[in-house]
Design a protein around this motif. Structure first.
Motif, PDB file in Angstrom:
ATOM      1  N   PHE A 140     -20.038  59.405  44.273  1.00  0.00           N
ATOM      2  CA  PHE A 140     -19.336  60.310  43.364  1.00  0.00           C
ATOM      3  C   PHE A 140     -18.418  61.181  44.210  1.00  0.00           C
ATOM      4  N   LEU A 141     -17.146  61.251  43.851  1.00  0.00           N
ATOM      5  CA  LEU A 141     -16.198  61.977  44.674  1.00  0.00           C
ATOM      6  C   LEU A 141     -15.248  62.784  43.808  1.00  0.00           C
ATOM      7  N   ALA A 142     -14.741  63.882  44.399  1.00  0.00           N
ATOM      8  CA  ALA A 142     -13.779  64.745  43.720  1.00  0.00           C
ATOM      9  C   ALA A 142     -12.367  64.288  44.048  1.00  0.00           C
ATOM     10  N   ALA A 143     -11.398  64.876  43.350  1.00  0.00           N
ATOM     11  CA  ALA A 143      -9.999  64.478  43.545  1.00  0.00           C
ATOM     12  C   ALA A 143      -9.564  64.672  44.992  1.00  0.00           C
ATOM     13  N   GLU A 144     -10.013  65.778  45.615  1.00  0.00           N
ATOM     14  CA  GLU A 144      -9.570  66.049  46.974  1.00  0.00           C
ATOM     15  C   GLU A 144     -10.142  65.070  47.992  1.00  0.00           C
ATOM     16  N   GLN A 145     -11.143  64.276  47.593  1.00  0.00           N
ATOM     17  CA  GLN A 145     -11.742  63.318  48.510  1.00  0.00           C
ATOM     18  C   GLN A 145     -11.107  61.946  48.433  1.00  0.00           C
ATOM     19  N   LEU A 146     -10.228  61.706  47.461  1.00  0.00           N
ATOM     20  CA  LEU A 146      -9.679  60.357  47.275  1.00  0.00           C
ATOM     21  C   LEU A 146      -8.998  59.801  48.522  1.00  0.00           C
ATOM     22  N   PRO A 147      -8.118  60.562  49.222  1.00  0.00           N
ATOM     23  CA  PRO A 147      -7.482  59.975  50.410  1.00  0.00           C
ATOM     24  C   PRO A 147      -8.479  59.617  51.508  1.00  0.00           C
ATOM     25  N   ALA A 148      -9.437  60.529  51.780  1.00  0.00           N
ATOM     26  CA  ALA A 148     -10.400  60.258  52.846  1.00  0.00           C
ATOM     27  C   ALA A 148     -11.311  59.092  52.478  1.00  0.00           C
ATOM     28  N   MET A 149     -11.769  59.042  51.230  1.00  0.00           N
ATOM     29  CA  MET A 149     -12.656  57.954  50.807  1.00  0.00           C
ATOM     30  C   MET A 149     -11.936  56.616  50.838  1.00  0.00           C
ATOM     31  N   SER A 150     -10.659  56.634  50.515  1.00  0.00           N
ATOM     32  CA  SER A 150      -9.892  55.391  50.551  1.00  0.00           C
ATOM     33  C   SER A 150      -9.892  54.785  51.945  1.00  0.00           C
ATOM     34  N   ALA A 151      -9.908  55.654  52.959  1.00  0.00           N
ATOM     35  CA  ALA A 151      -9.860  55.180  54.345  1.00  0.00           C
ATOM     36  C   ALA A 151     -11.183  54.608  54.817  1.00  0.00           C
ATOM     37  N   VAL A 152     -12.291  54.987  54.175  1.00  0.00           N
ATOM     38  CA  VAL A 152     -13.608  54.565  54.689  1.00  0.00           C
ATOM     39  C   VAL A 152     -14.310  53.563  53.785  1.00  0.00           C
ATOM     40  N   ARG A 153     -13.848  53.360  52.565  1.00  0.00           N
ATOM     41  CA  ARG A 153     -14.622  52.576  51.599  1.00  0.00           C
ATOM     42  C   ARG A 153     -14.747  51.108  51.984  1.00  0.00           C
ATOM     43  N   THR A 154     -13.753  50.589  52.737  1.00  0.00           N
ATOM     44  CA  THR A 154     -13.811  49.167  53.096  1.00  0.00           C
ATOM     45  C   THR A 154     -15.009  48.849  53.977  1.00  0.00           C
ATOM     46  N   GLY A 155     -15.540  49.862  54.661  1.00  0.00           N
ATOM     47  CA  GLY A 155     -16.711  49.623  55.509  1.00  0.00           C
ATOM     48  C   GLY A 155     -18.031  49.712  54.776  1.00  0.00           C
ATOM     49  N   LEU A 156     -17.986  49.964  53.466  1.00  0.00           N
ATOM     50  CA  LEU A 156     -19.213  50.107  52.680  1.00  0.00           C
ATOM     51  C   LEU A 156     -19.295  48.979  51.665  1.00  0.00           C
ATOM     52  N   SER A 157     -19.557  47.810  52.163  1.00  0.00           N
ATOM     53  CA  SER A 157     -19.572  46.641  51.281  1.00  0.00           C
ATOM     54  C   SER A 157     -20.698  46.705  50.266  1.00  0.00           C
TER      55      SER A 157
END
Length: 917
Positions: free
Chosen positions: A107-124
């Motif tokens: 669960f993420l807030a709007a301000e986390q979208l850029p950072a989460m986009s950078a790390v999500r590929t490693g969480l298969s």
């Protein structure tokens, strides 16, 4: 009666028995208990359909909003393991903690979208990403609002399958070691919450009768992502109460929420929040009806005796409860302060399961020191399957205790004085920071050979970080390259604010850091802030706010031009100036010109220029408040010196903004040690707000030197040493350094920065050229018939001496020197913090008065000032003869139009001769 309690089951029963009670409030939106339960059920059903179930981890990277608690409740309903994640983390930090958690849902807030986009590929293994943003949600994430709306009919039959044996994860920033994820049994947490709940204690749920609830109304200003804020919120919900959060949690907004919703409890984080909250109360006594408030509670950061007393002076009916605990060890102790008694800072009464243990495991006696420890319940261990280290446990008297990592001295039976942490962890504004983590990041920079990170004292946040760097020989990197690198790797609160390059890190022969030497070196640098170590940093990305700042730069320049005309319109009309001065409280307690429409509306339209300025100032106030609220304070490295200065000036004059400005000042105070927000800006703004509330100034910025003695326009809050300590902490010169420049107002705006002592250097390059518009000549009183106009020129330091000379000029000599009457101590037309508008007005007066004179007498009491040379040059260009008192010191003095005389009497005699009188 049913058996062991769990959170979701308890909340489900409260919603069934009391559906219309309010559970959550956020700004103007409310959520009833029925809605809270329905939303949790809908979201739980959605998680099931995405394949997320019991034992799976869900990461909650959410700020203080109702959605945070709804997501938490949804997870608990179906046995999903909720794990709090700091929503301020950057991509590298998120990558590390999410790799450890291996969540099935995030669960993420709007301000986390850029950072989460950078790390999500490693969480298969992550099956769903759910964003609370209302718009701009990328395709890889699901909008929470859409889930709740689309699935609203599918949660009704969703069973609540929670169990006391379910698990909750509490992520720690490293309070007692490396950052870790601590697993807690839900039943243990629920039992602890209900056994010590200040609103309502319960050990079971009645099977037939409606479940009892309490009228708990909690404003939670501490972050829900931390254990402190989360525990307070869960306690209120377990009592069937209401949790209140705020969209903009500044001091005034917090008190607004407490007053509006009749809250009985406020949860904060130590001095970082308590100090500005107390300041707001003292600045606006009686502004809020806080009669419903009975308790302010805090944990996670130091809460000093002084700040507690300040709060109790304004709220004598309130009790202040400070609790001591850790992510792994709860219920260590508490400290209760009332108007009748405020315990010393760091003093706590031990909780029922807490002890102080000596190094041999025996209980400490009164007067002895040891480690704080608590008996069961203890955490289940570390996520995913590890146990807490064996060295964290001690057995004493047949009981197993868990060490918290805190050293304490037993000062009385069951009372301790906290001595400090055993680990390398520091609290920064309530955020826990593990120092080795920061050091490791610095060492990953290719040009850093060695590094050391040391906590430094901060006036509001408790601590900030300083770093010593040893760069590799021949490296092309500078300190700011490393700072920029660390900003890309770390959350902003973890980035060292003071970074110093050294030849070698001070270490012992064994290689251990000499902390004392390192701290001394950093404190010296923090005080001096050498410009060579702090070059301007180019913005990393185009700032979305750049258009707003460019607009405000133009607004500030226009405001200064209009203010100059308004001041001039008052100055040339002494009667009006006097009336305005009396309305504004001159000279006893001067108030700013911006308040004239409130204090004397009949005078606000006295001149056309005054009317134009006051309207423009009101418009500028609305614009700067809007911009800073939306984009935060501009910074030197990202937005440039002109934006930084312009926003300060407009804020300084935004007196009609009231509480909104106070709240934004709180943000600036938190960030001032970065040296990217000018300490002098903060100090002038704080002293101005203090003066508006009839309070003494804390930094002594409203000061002028007269007859070699400082004249403080408003009294000082404390002795010089106290004021100097405040100045030092925000990077300002000490008082005695400022007083050598304070013959006119020290104005930190553009070219008006009138002291080289200020550590903040806003202009690393040439400033812009400003084109002055045409000015109307300022009319003056005509000279008496037969009088000979004489201009008296000298430095501001000798203003009073020149005034005495003016009064004894023999007829027919008559002074034209209106600059002698430009006095911020007595006249509103000379408003102290007007910016460079006052300087421009003074320059206009001087040049006009020189041109209409028959002779100029220049007094050289000390080294010649630039202004004095300009006046002499202007006179010579206009064909006005010059009489110079003193030794020649410039090529002007050698011209035939300049007569050198030894003293004042000779100057007067020469003036009479030159003018033929």
């Amino acid at each position: 009666m049913s058996g062991e309690l769990d959170l979701a089951g308890l909340w489900r029963r409260i919603a069934a028995d009391h559906p219309e009670r309010l559970a959550l409030i956020h700004g103007s939106s409310t959520v009833t208990w029925q809605q809270f339960d329905d939303q949790a059920a809908v979201l739980a059903a959605h998680l099931r359909r995405r394949g997320v179930g019991r034992g799976d981890v869900a990461a909650l990277a959410l700020p203080n909003r109702p959605e945070h608690l709804v997501c938490l409740a949804a997870c608990l309903r179906i046995g999903v393991v909720p794990a709090n994640v700091n929503y301020r983390y950057q991509a590298r930090e998120l990558d590390g903690i999410l790799a450890m958690l291996k969540p099935a849902a995030v669960f993420l807030a709007a301000e986390q979208l850029p950072a989460m986009s950078a790390v999500r590929t490693g969480l298969s293994g992550c099956r769903t990403w759910i964003a609370t943003a209302r718009q701009g949600v990328p395709a890889w994430a699901e909008p929470l609002e859409q889930i709740l709306r689309a699935d609203s009919t599918q949660g009704a039959g969703e069973p609540c399958s929670s169990s006391p044996d379910d698990t909750v994860i509490k992520c720690t920033g490293g309070t007692t070691g490396e950052p870790a994820a601590i697993r807690w049994r839900v039943g243990d947490l629920t039992r602890n919450l209900n056994a010590h709940n200040p609103w309502l204690r319960r050990s079971s749920i009645p099977t037939a009768d409606p479940i009892p609830v309490a009228d708990a109304r909690l404003v939670v200003a501490s972050p829900l992502m931390h254990g402190s804020g989360q525990t307070r919120a869960l306690g209120a919900l377990c009592a069937g109460g209401t949790v209140i959060t705020m969209p903009q949690p500044g001091p005034s907004a917090i008190w607004d929420a407490v007053a509006q919703h009749r809250a009985d409890t406020l949860a904060i984080v130590g001095d970082p929040l308590a100090r500005p909250l107390a300041t707001a109360l003292h600045r606006r006594p009686g502004r809020w009806d806080l009669s419903s408030l009975s308790t302010i509670t805090s944990s996670g950061a130091a809460w000093s005796q002084q700040v507690k007393r300040s709060l109790l002076d304004a709220l004598p009916q309130v009790q202040l409860i400070e609790t001591l605990g850790a992510t792994e060890a709860t219920g260590i102790g508490s400290s209760v302060a009332t108007a009748a008694f405020v315990p010393a800072t760091g003093t706590f009464d031990l909780g029922p399961h807490a002890v102080v243990l000596r190094s041999d495991g025996s209980p400490a006696a009164v007067g002895q020191s040891g480690l704080l420890a608590v008996s069961a319940p203890h955490p289940l261990g570390l996520h995913p399957s590890g146990s807490l280290p064996a060295e964290r446990f001690r057995i004493s008297g047949g009981t197993t205790y868990l060490l918290s990592g805190d050293h304490a001295r037993l000062t009385a039976e069951r009372r301790v004085l906290l001595l400090g942490r055993d680990s390398e962890c520091v609290s920064i504004g309530g955020e826990k920071v593990y120092l080795p983590e920061i050091t490791r990041i610095l060492l990953t920079h290719p040009d850093v050979q060695d590094a050391a990170v040391v906590p430094l004292v901060h006036p509001v946040r408790g601590h900030t970080l300083g770093a010593l760097l040893q760069l590799r020989t021949g490296s092309g990197s500078a300190v700011e390259d490393v700072r920029r690198f660390s900003r890309e790797q770390l959350a902003d609160f973890k980035v060292p604010r003071t970074i110093v390059r050294v030849d070698a890190i001070p270490r012992s022969e064994a290689g251990k850091l000499d902390t004392t030497a390192a701290r001394t070196r950093l404190e010296q640098a923090q005080s001096a802030a050498p410009v060579s170590e702090e070059p301007a940093i180019a913005p990393r990305t185009p700032a979305a706010s750049s258009g707003a700042w460019q607009h405000l730069i133009q607004v500030a320049e226009r405001e200064q031009l209009l203010l100059e005309k308004a001041l001039a319109s008052l100055f040339i009309d002494p009667v009006l100036d006097d009336r305005v001065g009396k309305a504004l409280g001159y000279p006893e307690w001067p108030q700013p010109l911006t308040l004239l429409p409130l204090l004397a509306p009949e005078l606000a339209n006295a001149t056309e220029d005054l009317t134009l300025y006051l309207q423009a100032s009101a418009d500028a106030t609305a614009e700067v408040i809007e911009a800073v609220t939306r984009h935060h304070w501009p910074r030197l490295d990202r937005h440039g010196p002109d934006a930084v200065d312009a926003v300060w000036l407009l804020m300084q004059h935004a007196d009609l903004a009231g509480e909104r400005r106070d709240d934004l000042l709180y943000e600036a105070t938190r960030n001032v040690t970065t040296r990217l927000i000018d300490g002098r800006h903060l100090a002038l703004l704080d002293d101005r707000i203090q003066s508006l509330q009839g309070q003494p100034q804390r930094y002594g910025t409203f000061v002028l030197v007269r007859d070699e003695e400082p004249r403080f326009i408003y009294p000082l809050d404390g002795p010089y040493a106290t004021v100097d300590e405040r100045r030092r902490l925000i990077g300002m010169p000490l008082l005695h350094e400022d007083l050598s420049h304070a013959y006119s107002p020290i104005t930190p705006y553009g070219a008006g920065r009138t002291t080289t002592g200020n550590r903040f250097n806003p202009r690393p390059g040439p400033g812009r050229l400003h084109t002055a518009g045409a000015h109307q000549v300022l009319p003056s009183e005509p000279a008496p018939p037969g009088a000979v106009p004489v201009y008296l020129a000298a430095t501001l330091r000798h203003r009073n001496t020149i005034r005495q000379l003016r009064d004894r000029l023999p007829a027919p000599l008559h002074s034209t020197s209106r600059w002698l009457d430009l006095d911020p101590l007595t006249r509103p037309s000379c408003q102290f913090d007007a910016g460079i508008a006052l300087n421009r007005l003074a320059a206009r007066l001087c040049l006009e008065d020189v041109r209409r004179s028959k002779v100029l007498i220049a007094m050289e009491f000390s080294r010649r000032s630039a202004g004095l040379s300009v006046e002499i040059g202007c006179a010579l260009a206009a064909g006005v003869p010059v009489i110079y008192v003193g030794e020649p010191s410039c090529s002007f003095d050698m011209l035939p139009e300049v007569t050198l005389v030894p003293d004042v009497d000779a100057a007067i005699e020469t003036a009479l001769t030159l003018t033929g009188t």
